[in-house]
Design an enzyme around this catalytic site. Structure first.
Site, mmCIF file in Angstrom:
data_model
loop_
_atom_site.group_PDB
_atom_site.id
_atom_site.type_symbol
_atom_site.label_atom_id
_atom_site.label_comp_id
_atom_site.label_asym_id
_atom_site.label_seq_id
_atom_site.Cartn_x
_atom_site.Cartn_y
_atom_site.Cartn_z
ATOM 1 N N GLY A 265 0.671 -1.382 0.066
ATOM 2 C CA GLY A 265 0.195 0.142 0.465
ATOM 3 C C GLY A 265 0.814 1.128 0.394
ATOM 4 N N ALA A 266 1.787 1.412 0.795
ATOM 5 C CA ALA A 266 2.564 2.612 1.252
ATOM 6 C C ALA A 266 3.862 2.769 1.855
ATOM 7 C CB ALA A 266 1.478 3.809 1.721
ATOM 8 N N MET A 267 4.586 3.083 2.604
ATOM 9 C CA MET A 267 5.658 3.000 2.908
ATOM 10 C C MET A 267 6.253 4.810 3.701
ATOM 11 S SD MET A 267 7.606 1.283 4.237
ATOM 12 C CE MET A 267 9.238 1.985 5.376
ATOM 13 N N GLU A 302 0.298 6.122 7.491
ATOM 14 C CA GLU A 302 1.620 6.416 7.080
ATOM 15 C C GLU A 302 2.034 7.445 8.035
ATOM 16 O OE1 GLU A 302 3.364 3.786 6.181
ATOM 17 O OE2 GLU A 302 1.499 2.817 5.128
#
Ligand code: ARG
Ligand code: ZN
Length: 858
Positions: A265-267, A302
């Site tokens: 998904g994201a970091m 995040e």
């Protein structure tokens, strides 16, 4: 080294690193095919005795190594496929310079430095940094980073890294250099670099102490108009973290980059979050209500990592849940506050039951603190994340949200700048409450979903009903539970609410009978799933109906209705025919008059899907379940045709904006349409066709197409064609198009085989792989097809992915976990397929670990 012989990392073997590198200066000379990376570390011994120094490095083209300026003699070090070993470093403290080359353009694993579209970007969690440059690549080695990036100005007009931009200069003609400095020490997994032709969009946020933070979102050209919702989400998250926990952002710049090819998904890289483009870009035309909500949640997630994960980070990867469970809990709480708490909780519990409970009952079951792993990438699981979040929620239930806030602040200030374990978190919580929380730590060590059984009995002497609760598997790791319960009379009036804490394996709850005749009260246990458990309690149908209508806790009311539905499936399977649906119909009828919130009502009316049904009742005969399900949905459709028509008409006119009211209308209208389409006389298909043509919001357009596909309407081809013609220019929307065509119904492998030859399908793009292959493998009718065609199709794609993107290959293989529960030849067929995967000549570590685990269960 073959994967089965690749080393197992064990929690019990954890030792601090003998050496650490408090600072690093990185230099990148960028080129798509040949990037030169140079790292200059301060290296310091931490142990009393000198030990060998090992630098991790994989798939790197080694160039040189120097200590305090002097090139090392080749007999002073060894370069292996896993890194560089310096058996006897000359001193306790020195400067080490190491240089290597990498090829980002051919890195299809999407880990380390790689090319996506026209940009170069990084993904380093957990162990991608070692694919960029030699380093002590472990989370307890925290470094202060200074990063110099140089490259061709036309290819890389934008060059980003963490922290603050401190220098920018023109080099020779057509080349420039930028310097980034991050004042906060961090482990290598939080390092990021992005370079390419990117469009910058801007906004600002003023923190509670009055500091101005520049917010920037970088996107590929053409997407600049799609960032408004992401900015709003980010500002809401920043404000919420200040209001709720007093946590302020700590740099003057916060950047997000939308990346097309992204494994997850994201970091949360410090100051430079990288996102799967689908979790940033949205407008009303191209994004569904679900994608808007996902963007809000993931941007927040995040952002929240900046404190829970970055400022206080992990000592080792076993403790991943320390940052992920905690941060998921924080983002769930945030979304509850931003939207509707009951609806959000329903979604989260549904997700937990559909994905985490099965994982924890199957071959992949592991505690939220895994005891060992071969490849850490395989442990970014729903257990570590979602069950981890449930355990944190449990802590907040046990001590209350106010103390929880206090405890979190205490934890973050006490351990700021350190890498810690779940123990530091738990003890921080205990410190603010002033007492220990017995058995809480066992939640980190016990795998499997606890099954709590309830036995009821009546005591004549005291005219009380006695409920004996037993944790049926708690011998090794007794737990602590929060049990929010409520007592109702037979008409459903709330008599009493209580929050009980159950320590250990048993609890006994005594409730006075409702009258002198000993009439039994109706008790609702573990409301809103106040602990992550399965409840084994045979309530009577009459009691379940009362709770499904009258429970004052909307979440438990919802799940009581679901139980009524599951009971119907059980009865029908037992008798071999669809049983009388009157209780379900009666409860639905009742729901129309309640005046509930629209989104809530739409959830209540959504009939559970096949996977949910099969997991809840433990039956995996999907053909049977599907025909029973069709029968039930048709009966509901027939019985309530006029109500659904009214609902549809009443909510037809929606304004394409993201407000609670409009989202609710769209959902209710869609659910009405869904049932109308199941009308056996097929009189409403034209409604769906019209809905799709006239849609003002993607939620309307997609639902109409999905429903037509699900009922195998004669309109489905037209619908699919129309959708494609309208959206062929937008890759993210096409993902939905690919997915919808294989996500329901039988024999979809054939369709998938056609679709993967479509010019816009690309096996290197994880979103496309998820859209087509994962959707197919999550469609039980097609994946578990009796002839084995589903298994063969997916196994073949896993083999291709093994060569391209091992993480995706391993993730797809996990969907084979439930095969041992299938009937007939299916487990055997699956075994043959999995064995042929296990025998691949270039079997990756990721895939090897998963395929091995599942094969062991067959
Ligand atoms: N830390 C990221 C997040 O949850 C996800 C990283 C996933 N990494 C992986 N190898 N799967 O926000
Ligand atoms: Zn996370």
């Amino acid at each position: 080294m073959t994967p089965s012989s690749s080393p197992i990392h064990k929690l019990e073997d954890y030792k601090p690193s003998p050496w650490f590198t408090p600072s690093v200066e990185l230099r990148f000379d960028l080129d798509l095919h040949l990037t030169v990376v140079r790292a200059e570390y301060e290296v310091v011994l931490q142990t009393p005795e000198k030990e060998p120094l090992f630098l991790n490095g994989e798939s790197l083209d080694f160039l040189s190594i120097r200590i305090d300026g002097a090139i090392l003699d080749p007999n002073e070090y060894q370069v292996t496929p896993l890194g560089i070993l310096i058996p006897d470093p000359p001193k306790d403290k020195f400067k080490l310079i190491v240089e290597n080359r990498i090829n980002p353009a051919t890195n299809t694993s999407l880990e380390g430095l790689y090319k996506s579209g026209s940009m170069l970007c990084t993904q380093n969690e957990p162990e991608g940094f070692r694919k960029i440059v030699y380093s002590i690549d472990r989370p307890d080695n925290m470094m202060q980073f200074r990063v110099t990036i140089s490259g061709d100005t036309s290819l890389f007009p934008v060059m980003l890294s963490n922290g603050n931009l401190v220098g920018e200069s023109q080099l020779v003609e057509g080349k420039k250099e930028v310097i980034w400095e991050d004042p906060y020490p961090k482990p290598s997994y939080l390092f990021a670099l992005v370079a390419g032709e990117l469009e910058e969009t801007k906004d600002t946020f003023i923190t509670k102490s009055g500091r101005e933070v520049a917010l920037k979102i970088f996107v590929e050209k053409g997407n600049e108009e799609k960032v408004g919702f992401a900015f709003d989400s980010l500002k809401k998250a920043m404000k919420w973290d200040e209001d709720t926990f007093g946590l302020e952002y700590d740099l003057d710049l916060f950047m997000i980059v939308a990346v097309e090819d992204f494994n997850m998904g994201a970091m949360e890289n410090k100051g430079l979050n990288l996102f799967n483009a689908k979790l940033v870009l949205a407008d009303k035309k191209s994004a569904t209500d679900e994608s808007f909500e996902a963007i809000l949640a993931v941007i927040a997630h995040e952002y929240f990592h900046n404190w829970t994960g970055n400022r206080v980070t992990l000592r080792n990867w076993f403790n991943l849940t320390l940052k992920e469970g905690l941060t998921v809990f924080r983002d769930q709480w945030f979304t509850e506050d931003m939207t509707d708490p009951a609806v959000k909780r329903i979604k989260d519990v549904l997700f937990l039951k559909e994905f985490q409970f099965p994982e924890d009952q199957g071959p992949m079951s592991h505690p939220i603190l895994p005891k060992s792993y071969k490849e850490m990438n395989n442990f970014y699981t729903v257990t570590v994340y979602e069950k981890g979040a449930e355990v944190i929620r449990l802590v907040s239930e046990l001590i209350g949200r106010d103390l929880f806030k206090k405890g979190l602040k205490h934890y973050l200030s006490k351990y700021d700048g350190q890498g810690v374990t779940f123990e530091e978190f738990v003890s921080s919580m205990e410190e603010v409450t002033g007492h220990s929380i017995p058995n809480l730590r066992n939640w980190y060590h016990r795998s499997g979903t606890p099954l709590i059984s309830v036995k009821e009995s009546f005591s004549k002497e005291s005219n009380e009903w006695i409920f004996d609760l037993t944790d049926t598997g708690g011998d090794d790791y007794p737990l602590v539970y929060s049990n929010s319960l409520a007592v109702f009379n037979r008409e459903g009036s709330l008599l009493k609410e209580e929050k009980r804490i159950m320590v250990g394996e048993r609890d006994q709850i005594r409730v006075s009978a409702l009258d002198q005749e000993g009439t039994k009260p109706i008790v609702s246990f573990f409301r809103s799933l106040s602990s992550p458990i399965r409840l084994d309690y045979k309530q009577t149908e009459e009691e379940t109906i009362v709770l499904a209508k009258m429970e004052t806790d909307g979440v438990s009311r919802f799940f009581s209705f679901q139980n009524l539905i599951f009971d119907w499936f059980r009865k029908s399977l037992d008798s071999g025919k669809g049983e009388n649906l009157s209780t379900i119909l009666e409860t639905i009828a009742d729901s129309f008059g309640r005046g509930w919130d629209k989104t809530y009502h739409s959830f209540y009316l959504s009939f559970p899907g096949l996977t949910q049904i099969s997991e809840s009742i433990g039956c995996y005969e999907f053909q049977k379940l599907a025909s029973l399900r069709r029968e039930a949905v048709q009966s509901i459709a027939v019985k309530f045709t006029s109500q659904f028509q009214i609902l549809f008409e009443e909510n037809r006119k929606t304004i394409p904006i993201q407000t609670k009211e409009e989202i609710g209308k769209r959902r209710l209208k869609n659910i009405a349409l869904y049932y109308l389409l199941y009308d056996p006389k097929n009189q409403f298909e034209k409604l769906a066709v019209m809905e799709q043509r006239e849609a003002k919001h993607m939620s309307e357009e997609v639902s109409a197409m999905k429903y037509l596909l699900e009922i195998d309407s004669k309109e489905k081809e037209n619908s699919v064609r129309l959708f494609f013609e309208k959206w062929k220019h937008d890759g993210l929307v096409l993902d939905v198009w690919f997915a919808a065509q294989v996500a329901s119904g039988e024999d979809r492998s054939k369709i998938a085989e056609k679709l993967e030859k479509h010019p816009q399908f690309n096996i290197r793009n994880p979103n496309k792989v998820r859209a087509l292959y994962f959707s197919l493998a999550r469609n039980p009718l097609s994946f578990h097809a009796e002839d084995g065609s589903g298994y063969q199709f997916i196994a073949e794609r896993i083999k291709r992915l093994n060569e391209i993107n091992p993480q995706m290959a391993a993730a797809l293989t996990k969907l084979f976990s439930p095969v041992s529960k299938q009937k007939g030849e299916l487990p055997k067929i699956a075994k043959i397929e999995l064995e042929s995967i296990a025998n691949l000549p270039n079997l990756s570590k990721e895939l090897g670990e998963i395929v091995g685990t599942i094969l062991n269960s067959l």
